[in-house]
Design a protein around this motif. Structure first.
Motif, PDB file in Angstrom:
ATOM      1  N   ASP A   1     -49.467  91.137  80.607  1.00  6.45           N
ATOM      2  CA  ASP A   1     -48.226  90.369  80.545  1.00  6.45           C
ATOM      3  C   ASP A   1     -47.654  90.077  81.927  1.00  6.45           C
ATOM      4  OD1 ASP A   1     -47.630  93.238  80.584  1.00  6.45           O
ATOM      5  OD2 ASP A   1     -45.542  92.695  80.252  1.00  6.45           O
ATOM      6  N   ALA A   2     -47.829  91.001  82.876  1.00  7.11           N
ATOM      7  CA  ALA A   2     -47.268  90.777  84.208  1.00  7.11           C
ATOM      8  C   ALA A   2     -47.965  89.640  84.940  1.00  7.11           C
ATOM      9  CB  ALA A   2     -47.347  92.059  85.039  1.00  7.11           C
ATOM     10  N   GLU A   3     -49.204  89.338  84.572  1.00  7.67           N
ATOM     11  CA  GLU A   3     -49.914  88.225  85.204  1.00  7.67           C
ATOM     12  C   GLU A   3     -49.226  86.888  84.959  1.00  7.67           C
ATOM     13  OE1 GLU A   3     -54.349  87.999  85.398  1.00  7.67           O
ATOM     14  OE2 GLU A   3     -54.162  89.404  83.728  1.00  7.67           O
TER      15      GLU A   3
ATOM     16  N   ASP B   1     -46.409  86.076  85.447  1.00  8.42           N
ATOM     17  CA  ASP B   1     -45.499  85.729  86.533  1.00  8.42           C
ATOM     18  C   ASP B   1     -46.168  84.821  87.564  1.00  8.42           C
ATOM     19  OD1 ASP B   1     -43.495  87.251  85.422  1.00  8.42           O
ATOM     20  OD2 ASP B   1     -43.794  88.979  86.745  1.00  8.42           O
TER      21      ASP B   1
ATOM     22  N   ASP C   1     -49.430  93.102  76.016  1.00  5.63           N
ATOM     23  CA  ASP C   1     -48.000  93.203  76.340  1.00  5.63           C
ATOM     24  C   ASP C   1     -47.565  94.668  76.310  1.00  5.63           C
ATOM     25  OD1 ASP C   1     -45.316  92.902  76.728  1.00  5.63           O
ATOM     26  OD2 ASP C   1     -44.901  92.021  74.758  1.00  5.63           O
TER      27      ASP C   1
ATOM     28  N   SER D   1     -44.726  95.316  81.225  1.00  9.81           N
ATOM     29  CA  SER D   1     -44.802  95.663  82.637  1.00  9.81           C
ATOM     30  C   SER D   1     -44.416  94.490  83.544  1.00  9.81           C
ATOM     31  CB  SER D   1     -46.218  96.133  82.993  1.00  9.81           C
ATOM     32  OG  SER D   1     -47.173  95.119  82.766  1.00  9.81           O
ATOM     33  N   ALA D   2     -44.106  93.346  82.962  1.00 14.02           N
ATOM     34  CA  ALA D   2     -43.729  92.182  83.763  1.00 14.02           C
ATOM     35  C   ALA D   2     -42.343  92.372  84.377  1.00 14.02           C
ATOM     36  CB  ALA D   2     -43.743  90.921  82.914  1.00 14.02           C
ATOM     37  N   SER D   3     -42.180  91.841  85.575  1.00 12.73           N
ATOM     38  CA  SER D   3     -40.872  91.894  86.236  1.00 12.73           C
ATOM     39  C   SER D   3     -39.872  90.959  85.575  1.00 12.73           C
ATOM     40  CB  SER D   3     -41.014  91.516  87.717  1.00 12.73           C
ATOM     41  OG  SER D   3     -41.862  92.418  88.388  1.00 12.73           O
TER      42      SER D   3
END
Length: 225
Positions: A138-140, A142, A167, A170-172
């Motif tokens: 999930d963070a990718e 970004d 998911d 861990s996404a900012s």
């Protein structure tokens, strides 16, 4: 063999414990793909009509290696020397050294674009049967390169592409309406499933339809929990 038989193989891979959460987050989805979905054969690695699996989430590939070993792509004794001086198994997978690996990955944000390019290349060759599956974190999302790939695949109706997003929150940054909505707004079919429920993951992957790329958001436990 079941995913429970893969876990002992995964535990043999030591020396990259900081990426253990990344590896374990992907294990169930990887098993469903290789056990139930992908049309790939370790004895026919160059079959032009094989499905393609691209691990964009290439940091911490221990689960990927364990599943490949369990499915006969390479001997399981390779697992005992992760990143050793003579080992083909590095901290990022290398397509030139590891049988069954389609792309060298680990620098996040590139896999979906490569998947779109792979699907376009297959279409240009008249090969319409192989599907291209891309596993992302999930963070990718970004990364701007992923937004471009999502928009392009949707605009061109690239229906041989399926993305699977792990998911673990861990996404900012988040997205209004959730991850699936980010794809759906660009014309993708989208479904969110329990990433630990094998039947749900398989069913989600099976909801791809003609004329649109497809995404499965596989929700797992929050990173660090």
């Amino acid at each position: 063999m079941t995913v429970l038989d893969v876990e002992p193989l995964l535990r043999r891979l030591t020396g990259d414990e900081k990426h253990a959460p990344s590896a374990f987050s992907t294990l169930d989805v990887l098993w469903v793909l290789y056990d139930r979905v992908l049309r790939v054969d370790p004895h026919r690695l160059d079959d032009a009509d094989r499905d393609r699996f691209l691990l964009s989430k290439g940091h911490g590939p221990a689960a990927y290696y364990a599943v490949l070993a369990a499915k006969g792509f390479f001997p399981d004794d390779w697992l005992d020397d992760l990143a050793g001086a003579d080992s083909p198994l590095g901290h990022h997978p290398d397509r030139l050294r590891v049988p069954g690996v389609e792309i060298s990955s680990g620098s996040l944000g590139h896999g979906l674009g490569l998947g779109v390019g792979t699907a376009l290349g297959l279409r240009a060759q008249g090969r319409l049967e192989p599907r291209v599956y891309v596993l992302l974190g999930d963070a990718e999302l970004d990364e701007g390169s992923n937004h471009e790939a999502i928009a392009y695949a949707g605009a061109t109706g690239l229906d041989t592409v399926t993305a699977i997003v792990i998911d673990n929150r861990s996404a900012s940054h988040g997205w209004p309406g959730g991850i699936a909505s980010r794809f759906a707004v660009h014309g993708w079919t989208a479904v969110t499933v329990d990433g630990r429920d094998h039947d749900a993951v398989e069913a989600g992957l099976g909801q791809a339809r003609e004329g649109a790329p497809h995404v499965v958001v596989a929700v797992v436990e929050t990173k660090g929990s």
